[in-house]
Design a protein around this motif. Structure first.
Motif: not given
Length: 278
Positions: A13, A124, A257, A17, A128
């Protein structure tokens, strides 16, 4: 009602985030030779990666204990916990034991442990997704169901400079690593449906492999405008940026990202490694 998202530190992360999702990371323990490290915010990651390069020993990792997870469970009514694939680590089982222990003392708490069947960028992406579903106001059971389905459909792909550490850790066939190194072959690997790491393609030379990685994304179907791409890199920010630019020319992801591998992911990705998930 307080909701927590928890993951082990193999979940990569960025500070942005991490703040957005409020995720708490349970640190994995790291070892290089006789030196021991904790994969948390105090880890000097640059120094750790340098130690990896200089050491004749491959890094080792040890999963968090149930008590480590229990410490992070405190104070929440609903807990969503994401772990690295149980096919790669004992972390999932440790979290399940922690859940059982915690519920004996806190029976009103609701906990679900997700086996990400992935690692790094894959974890990750799961975090999310959970955050997105929470923001939509869905009930606990609906979040669990939709996230489990998301995990089954998610893709994780690896392009690594070296396979040495993965092979020495038992997470990849050592013969494959030796052959790849001898013939300067770059391997594109992916997660299997069971959460193991499997060979996908062998390409001679990094530049060709990098282009093949971009091409490979297109083989995994449509609806990119509904998906988020995570690019996790180990000291390869320029490569990650180039990958983002090239991907944006071809695939209309709703968001991309870039994150840096943490200590645990760096231990196996090694310097120059790229992991993507979507």
């Amino acid at each position: 009602m307080k909701i927590k998202i928890i993951a082990d530190s193999c979940c990569d992360l960025s500070p942005k985030l991490k703040q957005l999702t409020g995720t708490q990371l349970v640190p994995i323990k790291l070892q290089i030779g006789d030196s021991h490290f904790i994969d948390n915010e105090d880890l000097d990651l640059a120094n750790y990666i340098q130690r990896m390069k200089e050491s004749p020993f491959s890094p080792k990792t040890a999963c968090p204990s149930p008590l480590d997870f229990i410490e992070h469970f405190q104070g929440a009514d609903l807990i969503f916990c994401v772990t690295v694939s149980k096919a790669l680590s004992g972390t999932y089982q440790s979290a399940v034991i922690a859940k059982q222990m915690y519920l004996e003392e806190h029976p009103d708490t609701t906990i679900h442990i997700f086996d990400s069947k992935s690692a790094s960028a894959g974890e990750t992406l799961v975090v999310l997704k959970i955050h997105e579903l929470i923001q939509q106001g869905l009930e606990f059971e609906a979040i669990v169901s939709k996230t489990e389905r998301f995990i089954e459909e998610m893709e994780t792909i690896f392009l690594l400079e070296s396979l040495e550490h993965l092979a020495k850790s038992g997470r990849l066939n050592p013969l494959l690593a030796k052959i790849a190194n001898f013939f300067s072959i770059k391997v594109i690997a992916k997660k299997s449906r069971e959460g193991t790491i499997t060979l996908d393609q062998k390409v001679r030379g990094y530049n060709k492999a990098f282009q093949r990685l971009i091409d490979t994304i297109g083989t995994y179907g449509r609806y990119f405008e509904e998906k988020t791409l995570i690019i996790s890199h180990c000291n390869a920010f320029d490569r990650a940026q180039t990958l983002q630019r090239e991907v944006e020319k071809r695939y209309p992801f709703k968001a991309i990202h870039i994150v840096h591998t943490g200590g645990a992911s760096s231990s196996y990705a090694d310097e120059g490694g790229i992991i993507i998930a979507f």
